[in-house]
Design a protein around this motif. Structure first.
Motif, PDB file in Angstrom:
ATOM      1  N   ALA A  71      49.551  45.620  32.468  1.00  0.00           N
ATOM      2  CA  ALA A  71      50.470  46.746  32.642  1.00  0.00           C
ATOM      3  C   ALA A  71      51.342  46.613  33.879  1.00  0.00           C
ATOM      4  N   THR A  72      51.316  45.462  34.543  1.00  0.00           N
ATOM      5  CA  THR A  72      52.112  45.219  35.743  1.00  0.00           C
ATOM      6  C   THR A  72      51.816  46.259  36.820  1.00  0.00           C
ATOM      7  N   ARG A  73      50.541  46.466  37.053  1.00  0.00           N
ATOM      8  CA  ARG A  73      50.111  47.365  38.115  1.00  0.00           C
ATOM      9  C   ARG A  73      49.386  46.571  39.190  1.00  0.00           C
ATOM     10  N   ARG A  74      49.187  47.207  40.327  1.00  0.00           N
ATOM     11  CA  ARG A  74      48.548  46.522  41.443  1.00  0.00           C
ATOM     12  C   ARG A  74      47.091  46.214  41.106  1.00  0.00           C
ATOM     13  N   PRO A  75      46.548  45.111  41.631  1.00  0.00           N
ATOM     14  CA  PRO A  75      45.174  44.714  41.281  1.00  0.00           C
ATOM     15  C   PRO A  75      44.140  45.690  41.813  1.00  0.00           C
ATOM     16  N   VAL A  76      42.941  45.575  41.292  1.00  0.00           N
ATOM     17  CA  VAL A  76      41.844  46.419  41.756  1.00  0.00           C
ATOM     18  C   VAL A  76      41.537  46.071  43.209  1.00  0.00           C
ATOM     19  N   PRO A  77      40.917  46.975  43.957  1.00  0.00           N
ATOM     20  CA  PRO A  77      40.615  46.687  45.365  1.00  0.00           C
ATOM     21  C   PRO A  77      39.791  45.412  45.515  1.00  0.00           C
ATOM     22  N   ALA A  78      40.147  44.622  46.508  1.00  0.00           N
ATOM     23  CA  ALA A  78      39.455  43.349  46.730  1.00  0.00           C
ATOM     24  C   ALA A  78      37.986  43.557  47.073  1.00  0.00           C
ATOM     25  N   ALA A  79      37.655  44.661  47.754  1.00  0.00           N
ATOM     26  CA  ALA A  79      36.264  44.921  48.108  1.00  0.00           C
ATOM     27  C   ALA A  79      35.405  45.093  46.858  1.00  0.00           C
ATOM     28  N   LEU A  80      35.961  45.713  45.826  1.00  0.00           N
ATOM     29  CA  LEU A  80      35.217  45.893  44.574  1.00  0.00           C
ATOM     30  C   LEU A  80      35.029  44.559  43.866  1.00  0.00           C
ATOM     31  N   THR A  81      36.084  43.778  43.795  1.00  0.00           N
ATOM     32  CA  THR A  81      35.977  42.457  43.168  1.00  0.00           C
ATOM     33  C   THR A  81      34.986  41.569  43.912  1.00  0.00           C
ATOM     34  N   GLY A  82      35.052  41.591  45.237  1.00  0.00           N
ATOM     35  CA  GLY A  82      34.127  40.788  46.021  1.00  0.00           C
ATOM     36  C   GLY A  82      32.680  41.194  45.815  1.00  0.00           C
ATOM     37  N   ALA A  83      32.423  42.501  45.716  1.00  0.00           N
ATOM     38  CA  ALA A  83      31.058  42.971  45.493  1.00  0.00           C
ATOM     39  C   ALA A  83      30.520  42.486  44.153  1.00  0.00           C
ATOM     40  N   VAL A  84      31.332  42.590  43.103  1.00  0.00           N
ATOM     41  CA  VAL A  84      30.891  42.174  41.771  1.00  0.00           C
ATOM     42  C   VAL A  84      30.632  40.672  41.740  1.00  0.00           C
ATOM     43  N   VAL A  85      31.522  39.886  42.351  1.00  0.00           N
ATOM     44  CA  VAL A  85      31.315  38.436  42.413  1.00  0.00           C
ATOM     45  C   VAL A  85      30.040  38.107  43.169  1.00  0.00           C
ATOM     46  N   LEU A  86      29.778  38.821  44.258  1.00  0.00           N
ATOM     47  CA  LEU A  86      28.563  38.602  45.038  1.00  0.00           C
ATOM     48  C   LEU A  86      27.317  38.872  44.200  1.00  0.00           C
ATOM     49  N   TYR A  87      27.285  39.996  43.496  1.00  0.00           N
ATOM     50  CA  TYR A  87      26.092  40.367  42.738  1.00  0.00           C
ATOM     51  C   TYR A  87      25.807  39.398  41.602  1.00  0.00           C
ATOM     52  N   VAL A  88      26.842  39.055  40.842  1.00  0.00           N
ATOM     53  CA  VAL A  88      26.603  38.191  39.688  1.00  0.00           C
ATOM     54  C   VAL A  88      26.291  36.763  40.134  1.00  0.00           C
ATOM     55  N   THR A  89      26.869  36.319  41.247  1.00  0.00           N
ATOM     56  CA  THR A  89      26.564  34.989  41.762  1.00  0.00           C
ATOM     57  C   THR A  89      25.142  34.920  42.294  1.00  0.00           C
ATOM     58  N   MET A  90      24.735  35.940  43.039  1.00  0.00           N
ATOM     59  CA  MET A  90      23.372  35.951  43.571  1.00  0.00           C
ATOM     60  C   MET A  90      22.352  36.030  42.453  1.00  0.00           C
ATOM     61  N   SER A  91      22.661  36.785  41.415  1.00  0.00           N
ATOM     62  CA  SER A  91      21.759  36.866  40.261  1.00  0.00           C
ATOM     63  C   SER A  91      21.577  35.496  39.623  1.00  0.00           C
TER      64      SER A  91
END
Length: 240
Positions: A71-91
């Protein structure tokens, strides 16, 4: 004088259909793996696993991110993306280091071998394919230098809450329940609270170290989505 307004405030986001399609594909894979596990095993047991919860978070965040990219909108907050990447990687790291050679075999559904093909495919998606795909999305499809060390302590709140949930769940279930403790390193009945809390401390330190590594990589990696701006006029050499 240089402007204090960031470039993102005056430059409109671009349409990114490929990024949207990739994120929807990863979200669909995570959702399919979670659904397969829930169809095989008891839903409450399946949903109580950290890997399942982190993959659900990946599916939700990447779906929302894909919608914004389309939709050509601004991306989701980087802090949220970083948290999700951290959790799934650690898992994924915990699974491949500590749960692949357990006896009895580790199983999210509690019934290993019942539907071997489904469980094998779902397990590979949950613990390998989706974490790698989420990491690639973060590395190749997001702008760098948006994560900060001050965000790392906040990211640890969810693993801490999960630890409290896991221990409380084990205390509430009957002592003879087969799925009283879902992870062998958090099995209080077998190891006692002292050993389990020591394991939890080591995992917490690993979470924090991985969070610091993500922040460091975020500030060291190049920008994969740098755009070339057009001014609408050309500069010519001076005359005379």
């Amino acid at each position: 004088m240089p402007s204090a307004v960031p470039a993102s405030a005056v430059m409109a986001p671009t349409w990114r259909p490929r990024a949207a399609a990739y994120r929807l594909l990863v979200a669909a894979a995570a959702a399919a793996a979670v659904t397969a596990e829930m169809l095989i095993g008891p839903p409450f047991r399946v949903l109580s696993h950290f890997a399942i919860q982190s993959n659900i978070a990946v599916a939700l965040v990447l779906t929302f991110s894909a919608r914004r990219a389309w939709a050509t909108r601004r991306p989701v907050p980087a802090a949220l993306t970083g948290a999700v990447v951290l959790y799934v990687t650690m898992s994924a790291v915990v699974y491949h280091l500590f749960l692949t050679e357990t006896s009895p075999p580790f199983s999210i559904t509690g019934a290993p071998g019942t539907h071997h093909l489904w469980q094998s495919v779902a397990g590979h998606l949950l613990h390998t394919a989706v974490p790698i795909a989420a990491l690639l999305d973060w590395l190749l499809l997001t702008a760098p230098a948006h994560l900060h060390l001050r965000q790392a302590p906040a990211w640890l709140l969810y693993p801490l809450a999960y630890l409290a949930f896991s221990l409380t769940r084990g205390e509430l279930l009957p002592s003879g329940a087969a799925d009283r403790y879902l992870y062998p390193f958090l099995d209080v009945a077998r190891h006692g609270y002292k050993h389990v809390l020591a394991n939890a401390l080591l995992l917490g330190l690993s979470f924090y170290a991985l969070a610091i590594l993500l922040v460091a990589v975020d500030h060291a990696r190049p920008n994969p989505i740098r755009r070339r701006t057009k001014t609408g006029f050309r500069l010519r050499p001076p005359v005379g």
